[in-house]
Design a protein around this motif. Structure first.
Motif, mmCIF file in Angstrom:
data_model
loop_
_atom_site.group_PDB
_atom_site.id
_atom_site.type_symbol
_atom_site.label_atom_id
_atom_site.label_comp_id
_atom_site.label_asym_id
_atom_site.label_seq_id
_atom_site.Cartn_x
_atom_site.Cartn_y
_atom_site.Cartn_z
ATOM 1 N N ARG A 1 5.878 45.376 33.586
ATOM 2 C CA ARG A 1 5.745 44.126 32.837
ATOM 3 C C ARG A 1 6.949 43.903 31.929
ATOM 4 O O ARG A 1 6.826 43.661 30.727
ATOM 5 C CB ARG A 1 4.456 44.130 32.008
ATOM 6 N N SER A 2 8.111 43.983 32.526
ATOM 7 C CA SER A 2 9.345 43.831 31.772
ATOM 8 C C SER A 2 10.421 43.247 32.669
ATOM 9 O O SER A 2 10.244 43.132 33.891
ATOM 10 C CB SER A 2 9.806 45.174 31.198
ATOM 11 N N GLN B 1 15.815 46.679 28.387
ATOM 12 C CA GLN B 1 14.475 46.330 28.839
ATOM 13 C C GLN B 1 13.920 45.230 27.936
ATOM 14 O O GLN B 1 13.727 45.430 26.732
ATOM 15 C CB GLN B 1 13.562 47.556 28.812
ATOM 16 N N THR C 1 10.870 42.518 27.045
ATOM 17 C CA THR C 1 9.465 42.201 27.271
ATOM 18 C C THR C 1 9.365 40.821 27.913
ATOM 19 O O THR C 1 10.315 40.020 27.889
ATOM 20 C CB THR C 1 8.683 42.225 25.957
ATOM 21 N N GLU D 1 10.066 37.947 25.465
ATOM 22 C CA GLU D 1 11.490 37.847 25.166
ATOM 23 C C GLU D 1 12.251 37.211 26.319
ATOM 24 O O GLU D 1 13.112 36.340 26.109
ATOM 25 C CB GLU D 1 12.056 39.236 24.874
ATOM 26 N N ASN E 1 0.523 36.346 23.705
ATOM 27 C CA ASN E 1 1.639 37.014 23.031
ATOM 28 C C ASN E 1 2.880 36.131 22.985
ATOM 29 O O ASN E 1 3.626 36.157 21.992
ATOM 30 C CB ASN E 1 1.957 38.332 23.733
ATOM 31 N N TYR F 1 5.096 34.934 19.745
ATOM 32 C CA TYR F 1 6.531 35.249 19.739
ATOM 33 C C TYR F 1 7.359 33.971 19.592
ATOM 34 O O TYR F 1 8.296 33.917 18.786
ATOM 35 C CB TYR F 1 6.897 35.976 21.033
ATOM 36 N N GLY G 1 8.884 44.595 18.407
ATOM 37 C CA GLY G 1 7.603 45.250 18.610
ATOM 38 C C GLY G 1 7.183 46.062 17.389
ATOM 39 O O GLY G 1 8.012 46.641 16.691
ATOM 40 N N TYR H 1 3.670 42.789 16.260
ATOM 41 C CA TYR H 1 5.048 42.360 16.040
ATOM 42 C C TYR H 1 5.476 42.700 14.617
ATOM 43 O O TYR H 1 4.652 42.800 13.699
ATOM 44 C CB TYR H 1 5.212 40.848 16.264
#
Length: 401
Positions: free
Chosen positions: A72-73, A209, A211, A214, A273, A277, A289, A297
């Motif tokens: 999941r990235s 990496q 998220t 992001e 999320n 964000y 994070g 967060y």
């Protein structure tokens, strides 16, 4: 956010020299990957300014990335692109580092037995080692004073209370680490030194990496990221990426490929999320994070190299229709009412490190009012709302007035 006041520490990180702060202002001066180029003053610029026009040029970097559904990235393998994303907004983290992708620099420093500029992880390890040595030296000094008092009592019968402070007891203000002894100047160079000078630098095995929130913020709002399908190596359009990011949080049986259209849900964790964000990034905060402090967060005013985080955010989903929560197959974190013991624990942890706790409530629209078909486009975000509640811990010693 203008009504929320931080509860604690301000200013730059303590112990940082002025030269290093100036370097950070130069290196991390851009808050976003976008760069605005202002032409020199001229008559044309003045005339355009009177007409409400501008000659300012916006430079947008284009960085390639790969979507990895199992983790999941989104991965950025290009070192230049990773450096841009980290230094211009502190996006992502190195998969072999604590935050900044500094694995290659640490490897080079280890081969040279210490470099001229230490990385953030090396600085943290150095401070921890010095703190540990300070505690050892202080304990030894206190034990020596206590032994001296016992010797006086045995010899003279006089009771002496050991002092816990004084010239012989090191303190945080007076203690300094022992200097490292340098090699004698007449030591001949070993063949190993020549090998290190001629040796090629190690291969960079680290990637940045990102998220999923992001990555989507970078490609949708700033248009500086392109995401590739790892199976076909084809560029994915925004709509397919939006669906693929939601599908990554579904059961494996429902996810086939980024080009498939699974059954989307209004309470998808990616949506919840990303809304939070996007909310705080749009307000100018640097969002990182917060698993270290048991939250979702952390909000930085400028970035982790300038200041400590001022706020901690816990994402709390709220269903507009309680029946949707009963029928949902997604077990959202913090969707159910949490006990006061949990809230008190989280609040105390963040109060001890001078951070204000914020509960960000995200209202999930009811299925009876919104069709799941709107989830195929980011336009569905207009149906969600965010409310903020600031929680402060009552400390009698600090709040007597």
């Amino acid at each position: 956010m203008s009504l929320i006041k931080p509860s604690g520490r301000k200013g730059p990180v303590s112990g940082k020299p002025a030269a290093r702060r100036n370097d950070n202002n130069r290196i991390y001066g851009c808050p976003l990957p976008l760069i605005f180029w202002y032409p020199p003053p001229s008559r044309v610029r003045s005339l355009l300014g009177l007409l409400g026009l501008t000659t300012t040029r916006v430079e947008t970097p284009h960085i390639d990335a790969i979507f990895d559904a199992p983790t999941r990235s989104v991965w950025v393998a290009d070192r230049h692109g990773a450096t841009i994303l980290w230094r211009r907004g502190f996006f992502g983290k190195g998969d072999l580092s604590r935050s900044e992708p500094s694995w290659l620099a640490r490897q080079i420093n280890s081969r040279r037995a210490g470099g001229s500029r230490l990385t953030s992880e090396e600085m943290t390890a150095k401070r921890r080692a010095e703190r540990k040595q300070f505690k050892i030296d202080r304990a030894r000094a206190i034990a020596a004073v206590a032994a001296e008092a016992e010797a006086v009592f045995e010899a003279e019968g006089r009771v002496v209370v050991p002092a816990l402070s004084g010239p012989s007891i090191p303190s945080a203000a007076t203690w300094k680490p022992a200097p490292v002894e340098a090699d004698p100047p007449d030591t001949p160079a070993t063949p190993q030194d020549d090998v290190l000078e001629d040796e090629e630098p190690p291969e960079d095995l680290e990637h940045l990496q990102l998220t999923l929130p992001e990555a989507f913020f970078l490609l949708w709002n700033l248009d500086c990221l392109t995401v590739t399908d790892p199976h076909t190596n084809e560029l994915l359009p925004v709509q397919q990426i939006w669906i693929a990011f939601q599908a990554a949080h579904l059961a494996p049986a429902l996810y086939v490929s980024p080009k498939s259209t699974p059954v989307l849900q209004l309470d998808n964790p990616f949506l919840i999320n990303y809304i939070v964000y996007h909310h705080y990034r749009s307000l100018g905060w640097v969002v990182r994070g917060g698993i270290k402090f048991c939250v979702d967060y952390m909000l930085y005013k400028r970035g982790p190299v300038f200041n400590h985080a001022e706020f901690s955010v816990v994402v709390c989903p709220v269903y507009e229709d309680p029946a949707d929560q009963q029928a949902s197959s997604v077990n959202l974190h913090h969707a159910s009412p949490f006990p006061w013991s949990w809230l008190s624990t989280i609040n105390r942890v963040n109060s001890q490190v001078y951070k204000t706790l914020i509960l960000a409530y995200v209202t999930i629209p009811a299925r009876s009012r919104i069709s799941p078909d709107v989830l195929t486009s980011p336009a569905c975000l207009q149906h969600y709302s965010v409310r903020e509640v600031t929680v402060r811990r009552f400390i009698p010693a600090r709040m007597r007035d």
